[in-house]
Design an enzyme around this catalytic site. Structure first.
Site, PDB file in Angstrom:
ATOM      1  N   HIS A  70      -5.069   0.013   0.970  1.00 43.99           N
ATOM      2  CA  HIS A  70      -5.526  -1.385   1.169  1.00 43.99           C
ATOM      3  C   HIS A  70      -6.787  -1.439   2.019  1.00 43.99           C
ATOM      4  O   HIS A  70      -7.496  -2.430   2.008  1.00 43.99           O
ATOM      5  CB  HIS A  70      -4.408  -2.238   1.775  1.00 43.99           C
TER       6      HIS A  70
ATOM      7  N   GLU B 290     -10.217  -4.152  15.122  1.00 43.44           N
ATOM      8  CA  GLU B 290      -9.017  -4.706  15.757  1.00 43.44           C
ATOM      9  C   GLU B 290      -8.761  -4.016  17.103  1.00 43.44           C
ATOM     10  O   GLU B 290      -8.105  -4.572  17.967  1.00 43.44           O
ATOM     11  CB  GLU B 290      -7.732  -4.566  14.916  1.00 43.44           C
TER      12      GLU B 290
ATOM     13  N   ASP C 269       0.865  -1.192   0.000  1.00 41.28           N
ATOM     14  CA  ASP C 269       0.000   0.000   0.000  1.00 41.28           C
ATOM     15  C   ASP C 269       0.896   1.234   0.000  1.00 41.28           C
ATOM     16  O   ASP C 269       1.346   1.703   1.054  1.00 41.28           O
ATOM     17  CB  ASP C 269      -0.904  -0.041   1.247  1.00 41.28           C
TER      18      ASP C 269
ATOM     19  N   GLU D  69       1.186   2.512  13.178  1.00 43.15           N
ATOM     20  CA  GLU D  69       0.171   2.365  12.122  1.00 43.15           C
ATOM     21  C   GLU D  69      -0.817   1.348  12.680  1.00 43.15           C
ATOM     22  O   GLU D  69      -0.617   0.138  12.557  1.00 43.15           O
ATOM     23  CB  GLU D  69       0.812   1.890  10.825  1.00 43.15           C
TER      24      GLU D  69
HETATM   25  N1  LIG Z   1      -4.517  -2.611  11.508  1.00 42.70           N
HETATM   26  C1  LIG Z   1      -3.202  -2.500  11.624  1.00 42.70           C
HETATM   27  N2  LIG Z   1      -2.555  -1.417  11.337  1.00 42.70           N
HETATM   28  N3  LIG Z   1      -2.566  -3.575  12.039  1.00 42.70           N
HETATM   29  C2  LIG Z   1      -1.116  -3.568  12.230  1.00 42.70           C
HETATM   30  C3  LIG Z   1      -0.868  -4.454  13.373  1.00 42.70           C
HETATM   31  C4  LIG Z   1       0.632  -4.747  13.590  1.00 42.70           C
HETATM   32  O1  LIG Z   1       0.902  -4.360  14.924  1.00 42.70           O
HETATM   33  C5  LIG Z   1       1.141  -5.506  15.728  1.00 42.70           C
HETATM   34  N4  LIG Z   1       0.452  -5.255  17.005  1.00 42.70           N
HETATM   35  C6  LIG Z   1      -0.868  -5.042  17.186  1.00 42.70           C
HETATM   36  N5  LIG Z   1      -1.129  -4.823  18.487  1.00 42.70           N
HETATM   37  C7  LIG Z   1       0.067  -4.876  19.128  1.00 42.70           C
HETATM   38  C8  LIG Z   1       0.472  -4.725  20.495  1.00 42.70           C
HETATM   39  N6  LIG Z   1      -0.428  -4.456  21.448  1.00 42.70           N
HETATM   40  N7  LIG Z   1       1.780  -4.850  20.803  1.00 42.70           N
HETATM   41  C9  LIG Z   1       2.698  -5.127  19.842  1.00 42.70           C
HETATM   42  N8  LIG Z   1       2.384  -5.297  18.531  1.00 42.70           N
HETATM   43  C10 LIG Z   1       1.087  -5.155  18.188  1.00 42.70           C
HETATM   44  C11 LIG Z   1       0.567  -6.682  14.947  1.00 42.70           C
HETATM   45  O2  LIG Z   1       1.207  -7.889  15.297  1.00 42.70           O
HETATM   46  C12 LIG Z   1       0.867  -6.250  13.515  1.00 42.70           C
HETATM   47  O3  LIG Z   1       2.199  -6.524  13.162  1.00 42.70           O
END
Ligand SMILES: N=C(N)NCC[C@H]1O[C@@H](n2cnc3c(N)ncnc32)[C@H](O)[C@@H]1O
Length: 419
Positions: free
Chosen positions: A353, A204, A102, A195
């Site tokens: 995306h 999420e 993206d 992000e």
């Molecule tokens: N909708 C999104 N931007 N999703 C991106 C999410 C990215 O952040 C990571 N992630 C999401 N929540 C967390 C958290 N609480 N701590 C660490 N990594 C995280 C996840 O594994 C993925 O690599």
């Protein structure tokens, strides 16, 4: 409180359910209960509200708070964050490839780092949910921060470490594997960059982790990137989707399949359509911000229920099939008075995306230029499944053509995402 109720469709022989969370009813016809209470459901009056009884008292209860209470099944065993599935999905390349491919999204973060490269000199950053580490690598390669803590909970973190080393950034970037809200950082940070945006901005609910990390690790006066977020809504046409999913059943191969249309409505129009691409011409009015989030003041408890109002003046005649939503986020400059950068996922910007999210009405409505659509949107976080929410839209169409003022019928529809 004994509230009578007429026998209606949807009545069932009483079925036992267990309260998964405390619920305090508002209004005289809602029944309060505590987590673990065993309620008898007498009627599933709608997908969201059921008619139930507890200790001889009747009232409406939110279906999302209840679990079918078969003896012995341990509901507490299920993780309300579904972390195993969630972080498992980020442990493979599929989603990271989609995000990295993206260009609008990724180039925006790169531009933010570039715009602020001089101010980033000597600063400490946290990249929350760094994935493959792309933002952290931008920081190390395009600026001279003193440290970047790249936090990633999924198994991707071990590869991220390799990418940091492969690109000669290990002196600046430290990859920490774990949930950001559980990790110990060696120091406070000047900038918390992440992000975190999901479909319809919040799906999420990773934003909760960003807020917890902000409260714990962002130094006083530190900067949040994104600094703010806004959810945008517009009433729209969706002829091709409606034709594909509903009109199709009118005359397939010369036969009448219309008895299947209620099934089609249930199957295709009950939940939002993610990754919808709305054409600018499908917008029936000027889109408007319905919910705005300030990332410095937003609190986790605010995420339980977010409300917005709208009033659209229809600029053209057409068919009101539904509403489309998208979001924009903004990155303030580290330099006072510097340029704010925007990442916009709407139809007038470069496609991302996320694309857009379409909420289909049960029945399309013919509308005319000069009409107006007024109403509210409520994003209600799922009290049990913490990464999910329900979007409830309430609206009325004020036709400009008829004289009487109260020509508008108030409609409402709730869209679970996904539970
Ligand atoms: N909708 C999104 N931007 N999703 C991106 C999410 C990215 O952040 C990571 N992630 C999401 N929540 C967390 C958290 N609480 N701590 C660490 N990594 C995280 C996840 O594994 C993925 O690599």
């Amino acid at each position: 409180m004994q509230t009578e109720r007429e026998e209606e469709e949807g009545d069932v022989s009483p079925e036992e359910f267990v309260g998964l969370s405390d619920f305090t009813g508002s209004g005289s016809d809602q029944l309060s209960f505590s987590s673990g209470d065993r309620l008898l459901v007498h009627a599933k009056t709608s997908c969201e509200w059921w008619w139930a009884e507890l200790h001889g008292v009747f009232g409406y209860v939110p279906a999302g708070y209840l679990h079918r209470g078969a003896d012995g099944d341990d509901i507490s065993a299920e993780d309300p964050w579904q972390d195993e599935e969630y972080f498992g999905s980020y442990g493979t390349l599929r989603l990271h490839l989609e995000m990295l491919s993206d260009k609008s999204r990724t180039e925006t973060y790169r531009q933010v780092i570039l715009n602020n490269s001089s101010c980033l000199r000597g600063k400490v950053l946290m990249d929350l949910g760094c994935g493959t580490g792309i933002i952290s690598l931008f920081c190390a390669r395009l600026a001279q921060p003193s440290a970047v803590y790249a936090v990633e909970a999924s198994s991707m973190a071990e590869y991220t470490r390799q990418l940091v080393k492969q690109n000669g950034c290990e002196a600046v970037v430290t990859v920490l594997q774990g949930r950001a809200e559980e990790l110990e950082l060696p120091e406070q940070v000047d900038v918390l960059v992440s992000e975190w945006m999901g479909n319809c901005l919040l799906f999420e609910f990773m934003v909760e982790s960003v807020l917890l990390a902000r409260d714990r690790w962002l130094r006083k006066g530190g900067v949040m990137w994104p600094s703010s977020a806004a959810l945008t809504l517009v009433p729209c046409q969706a002829h091709s989707y409606y034709t594909e999913k509903m009109a199709f059943w009118e005359r397939p191969y010369g036969l009448d399949f219309t008895p299947l249309q209620p099934l089609a409505q249930q199957e295709f129009f009950t939940k939002p359509k993610f990754s919808h691409v709305i054409q600018p011409d499908d917008c029936l009015a000027t889109p408007c911000h319905v919910i705005s989030l300030d990332m410095y003041t937003l609190q986790v408890e605010d995420l339980e229920e977010m409300k917005g109002k709208f009033h659209f003046h229809l600029e053209k005649s057409g068919t009101f099939h539904g509403f489309t939503a998208w979001f924009a986020v903004h990155f303030e400059s580290l330099e006072t008075g510097g340029e704010t950068v925007e990442l916009n996922t709407g139809p007038s910007s470069e496609q991302t995306h996320w694309k857009q999210t379409l909420f289909m009405l049960d029945r399309p409505v013919c509308v005319h230029a000069g009409d107006s659509i007024t109403g509210t949107i409520v994003l209600r976080r799922n009290p049990i499944w913490r990464r999910h929410m329900t979007v409830t839209l309430q609206w009325s169409v004020n036709s400009s053509s008829t004289e009487e003022t109260d020509n508008c019928q108030v409609e409402t529809k709730s869209f679970p995402m996904w539970r």
